[in-house]
Design an enzyme around this catalytic site. Structure first.
Site, PDB file in Angstrom:
ATOM      1  N   LEU A  33       0.809  -1.218   0.000  1.00  0.00           N
ATOM      2  CA  LEU A  33       0.000   0.000   0.000  1.00  0.00           C
ATOM      3  C   LEU A  33       0.847   1.275   0.000  1.00  0.00           C
ATOM      4  O   LEU A  33       1.909   1.321   0.602  1.00  0.00           O
ATOM      5  CB  LEU A  33      -0.932   0.001   1.219  1.00  0.00           C
ATOM      6  CG  LEU A  33      -1.883  -1.195   1.308  1.00  0.00           C
ATOM      7  CD1 LEU A  33      -2.734  -1.109   2.580  1.00  0.00           C
ATOM      8  CD2 LEU A  33      -2.780  -1.293   0.080  1.00  0.00           C
ATOM      9  N   GLY A  36      -1.511   6.510  -2.702  1.00  0.00           N
ATOM     10  CA  GLY A  36      -2.589   6.433  -3.698  1.00  0.00           C
ATOM     11  C   GLY A  36      -3.732   5.568  -3.180  1.00  0.00           C
ATOM     12  O   GLY A  36      -4.905   5.945  -3.246  1.00  0.00           O
ATOM     13  N   HIS A  37      -3.377   4.394  -2.633  1.00  0.00           N
ATOM     14  CA  HIS A  37      -4.397   3.516  -2.043  1.00  0.00           C
ATOM     15  C   HIS A  37      -5.079   4.221  -0.865  1.00  0.00           C
ATOM     16  O   HIS A  37      -6.299   4.155  -0.703  1.00  0.00           O
ATOM     17  CB  HIS A  37      -3.762   2.234  -1.496  1.00  0.00           C
ATOM     18  CG  HIS A  37      -3.132   1.345  -2.521  1.00  0.00           C
ATOM     19  ND1 HIS A  37      -1.790   1.072  -2.517  1.00  0.00           N
ATOM     20  CD2 HIS A  37      -3.661   0.635  -3.541  1.00  0.00           C
ATOM     21  CE1 HIS A  37      -1.496   0.232  -3.503  1.00  0.00           C
ATOM     22  NE2 HIS A  37      -2.623  -0.049  -4.146  1.00  0.00           N
ATOM     23  N   GLN A  61      -4.887 -12.504 -12.842  1.00  0.00           N
ATOM     24  CA  GLN A  61      -4.843 -11.296 -13.668  1.00  0.00           C
ATOM     25  C   GLN A  61      -3.425 -10.991 -14.161  1.00  0.00           C
ATOM     26  O   GLN A  61      -3.209 -10.006 -14.850  1.00  0.00           O
ATOM     27  CB  GLN A  61      -5.429 -10.091 -12.940  1.00  0.00           C
ATOM     28  CG  GLN A  61      -4.571  -9.488 -11.838  1.00  0.00           C
ATOM     29  CD  GLN A  61      -5.287  -8.359 -11.126  1.00  0.00           C
ATOM     30  OE1 GLN A  61      -6.300  -8.559 -10.451  1.00  0.00           O
ATOM     31  NE2 GLN A  61      -4.786  -7.147 -11.287  1.00  0.00           N
ATOM     32  N   LYS A 149      -5.980   5.882 -11.991  1.00  0.00           N
ATOM     33  CA  LYS A 149      -4.651   5.426 -12.423  1.00  0.00           C
ATOM     34  C   LYS A 149      -4.825   4.221 -13.364  1.00  0.00           C
ATOM     35  O   LYS A 149      -4.158   4.103 -14.383  1.00  0.00           O
ATOM     36  CB  LYS A 149      -3.849   5.034 -11.176  1.00  0.00           C
ATOM     37  CG  LYS A 149      -2.699   4.097 -11.371  1.00  0.00           C
ATOM     38  CD  LYS A 149      -1.493   4.841 -11.809  1.00  0.00           C
ATOM     39  CE  LYS A 149      -0.230   4.025 -11.866  1.00  0.00           C
ATOM     40  NZ  LYS A 149      -0.333   2.607 -12.048  1.00  0.00           N
ATOM     41  N   GLN A 153      -9.299  -0.335 -16.300  1.00  0.00           N
ATOM     42  CA  GLN A 153      -9.849  -1.255 -15.297  1.00  0.00           C
ATOM     43  C   GLN A 153     -11.148  -0.691 -14.714  1.00  0.00           C
ATOM     44  O   GLN A 153     -12.137  -1.409 -14.550  1.00  0.00           O
ATOM     45  CB  GLN A 153      -8.818  -1.454 -14.187  1.00  0.00           C
ATOM     46  CG  GLN A 153      -9.351  -2.126 -12.952  1.00  0.00           C
ATOM     47  CD  GLN A 153      -8.259  -2.430 -11.947  1.00  0.00           C
ATOM     48  OE1 GLN A 153      -7.468  -3.334 -12.149  1.00  0.00           O
ATOM     49  NE2 GLN A 153      -8.191  -1.676 -10.866  1.00  0.00           N
ATOM     50  N   VAL A 176      -3.224   9.783  -7.748  1.00  0.00           N
ATOM     51  CA  VAL A 176      -2.344  10.410  -6.751  1.00  0.00           C
ATOM     52  C   VAL A 176      -0.910  10.272  -7.253  1.00  0.00           C
ATOM     53  O   VAL A 176      -0.488   9.173  -7.641  1.00  0.00           O
ATOM     54  CB  VAL A 176      -2.504   9.741  -5.370  1.00  0.00           C
ATOM     55  CG1 VAL A 176      -1.609  10.416  -4.342  1.00  0.00           C
ATOM     56  CG2 VAL A 176      -3.964   9.792  -4.921  1.00  0.00           C
ATOM     57  N   SER A 185       2.531   3.927  -7.499  1.00  0.00           N
ATOM     58  CA  SER A 185       2.245   2.550  -7.875  1.00  0.00           C
ATOM     59  C   SER A 185       3.087   1.631  -7.003  1.00  0.00           C
ATOM     60  O   SER A 185       4.237   1.968  -6.664  1.00  0.00           O
ATOM     61  CB  SER A 185       2.618   2.326  -9.345  1.00  0.00           C
ATOM     62  OG  SER A 185       2.695   0.948  -9.630  1.00  0.00           O
TER      63      SER A 185
HETATM   64  P1  AMP Z   1      -3.728  -2.162  -6.904  1.00  0.00           P
HETATM   65  O1  AMP Z   1      -3.305  -2.517  -5.522  1.00  0.00           O
HETATM   66  O2  AMP Z   1      -2.606  -1.691  -7.771  1.00  0.00           O
HETATM   67  O3  AMP Z   1      -4.609  -3.209  -7.535  1.00  0.00           O
HETATM   68  O4  AMP Z   1      -4.653  -0.869  -6.738  1.00  0.00           O
HETATM   69  C1  AMP Z   1      -5.800  -0.881  -5.939  1.00  0.00           C
HETATM   70  C2  AMP Z   1      -6.621   0.342  -6.248  1.00  0.00           C
HETATM   71  O5  AMP Z   1      -5.855   1.515  -5.967  1.00  0.00           O
HETATM   72  C3  AMP Z   1      -7.042   0.435  -7.720  1.00  0.00           C
HETATM   73  O6  AMP Z   1      -8.372   0.936  -7.809  1.00  0.00           O
HETATM   74  C4  AMP Z   1      -6.054   1.419  -8.283  1.00  0.00           C
HETATM   75  O7  AMP Z   1      -6.519   2.108  -9.415  1.00  0.00           O
HETATM   76  C5  AMP Z   1      -5.878   2.352  -7.103  1.00  0.00           C
HETATM   77  N1  AMP Z   1      -4.624   3.087  -7.219  1.00  0.00           N
HETATM   78  C6  AMP Z   1      -3.380   2.553  -7.310  1.00  0.00           C
HETATM   79  N2  AMP Z   1      -2.472   3.553  -7.468  1.00  0.00           N
HETATM   80  C7  AMP Z   1      -3.158   4.713  -7.479  1.00  0.00           C
HETATM   81  C8  AMP Z   1      -2.794   6.090  -7.626  1.00  0.00           C
HETATM   82  N3  AMP Z   1      -1.536   6.465  -7.790  1.00  0.00           N
HETATM   83  N4  AMP Z   1      -3.779   7.012  -7.596  1.00  0.00           N
HETATM   84  C9  AMP Z   1      -5.076   6.638  -7.444  1.00  0.00           C
HETATM   85  N5  AMP Z   1      -5.477   5.365  -7.311  1.00  0.00           N
HETATM   86  C10 AMP Z   1      -4.543   4.415  -7.326  1.00  0.00           C
END
Ligand code: AMP
Length: 280
Positions: A33, A36-37, A61, A149, A153, A176, A185
């Site tokens: 995490l 952004g999360h 995935q 981001k 998806q 973010v 990320s």
């Molecule tokens: P993930 O853990 O990469 O699957 O991301 C989980 C959620 O967090 C998804 O809805 C992503 O789009 C969102 N997310 C990841 N990075 C960012 C970011 N930099 N800004 C906004 N949302 C994000």
């Protein structure tokens, strides 16, 4: 924070909360995490009685086994971060709990899944849809929060909810970024020091593309972006696309749509990064 790893336990818990009239805001993640999360989670916490987060690195995935193997994982640090923002419920199941049997479900998202990430990562969005549908069934949220981001998806999830008539409201959340512009990320932790220093070039290029729409047509603008990445040997551009913000189909003129975004996927060393920007 209550942590569940078994489907039946969390499902009984959320049913009980719903029967008491509590609203549930859900943020599905793959862990590792970052801010952004956390922004998605803070919003979900604000807008609902209970914040439910899932951490599950979803193997189906990943079309690249090496990417799955190298995906960063740090459940103890994640739990600390979740506690710090007042997360109420964490669901962190094992792979065998989520997929006791081979997954055979196939969705049809039409042209939404044949472009960009769908074209580059075969089976990726089917894997995303399978896990998100299952997580919705398990956690029964009123609202679920997704980041722009992963714009494509988000479009797939909206379509999934519509096609399967799932009673959840999807809330899109803005990207973010780090102070230097790099989209946050989990994969950023895999960049070397030098690659991390180069990475802000991605957003700089997207911003340059946004500015250039005032003076050049989509075709030459795409070529400009390709040239900009070719000029930097550390980058290996997979695609840059200008597409409609709703149906994600490529556009050839600025008047083709009222909402146009630029989407990029690029490899920096061994790390594949995606980003996007609203152009119009
Ligand atoms: P993930 O853990 O990469 O699957 O991301 C989980 C959620 O967090 C998804 O809805 C992503 O789009 C969102 N997310 C990841 N990075 C960012 C970011 N930099 N800004 C906004 N949302 C994000």
């Amino acid at each position: 924070m209550i942590t569940f790893s078994k489907i039946s336990n969390i499902n009984s818990f959320v049913r009980e909360q719903r029967s008491q009239g509590k609203t549930l805001g859900f943020v599905p993640t793959m862990g590792a995490l970052h801010k952004g999360h956390l922004e998605l989670m803070k919003r979900a916490k604000q807008e609902n009685d209970l914040l439910v987060v899932s951490i599950f690195v979803n193997p189906i995935q990943f079309n690249n086994p090496d990417d799955l193997k190298k995906y960063p994982r740090d459940i103890n640090q994640d739990k600390k971060l979740l506690e710090s923002i007042g997360c109420d419920v964490l669901f962190a199941p094992a792979v065998e709990e989520m997929y006791p049997d081979k997954v055979v479900k196939k969705y049809n998202f039409g042209t939404l899944e044949t472009v960009m990430e769908g074209a580059s990562r075969s089976g990726h969005f089917n894997g995303v849809a399978v896990v998100v549908h299952k997580l919705f069934d398990i956690t029964l949220p009123h609202k679920a929060y997704f980041g722009e981001k992963d714009y494509q998806q988000l479009a797939i999830i909206k379509k999934l909810v519509e096609m399967e008539a799932i009673p959840v409201k999807i809330i899109p959340c803005p990207i973010v970024r780090e102070t230097d512009g790099l989209a946050m990320s989990s994969r950023n932790t895999r960049l070397t020091f030098e690659e991390r220093a180069s990475a802000p070039y991605i957003y700089q290029t997207l911003k340059r593309a946004r500015k250039s729409n005032e003076t050049i047509c989509p075709g030459p603008l795409k070529q400009m972006v390709i040239n900009m990445f070719e000029a930097r040997e550390e980058f290996d551009l997979e695609y840059f696309e200008l597409a409609d913000g709703e149906n994600l189909q490529p556009i050839n003129s600025w008047s083709a749509s009222t909402e146009i975004l630029g989407f990029v996927a690029v490899k920096l060393g061994n790390v594949r990064l995606i980003d996007n920007i609203r152009i119009i």
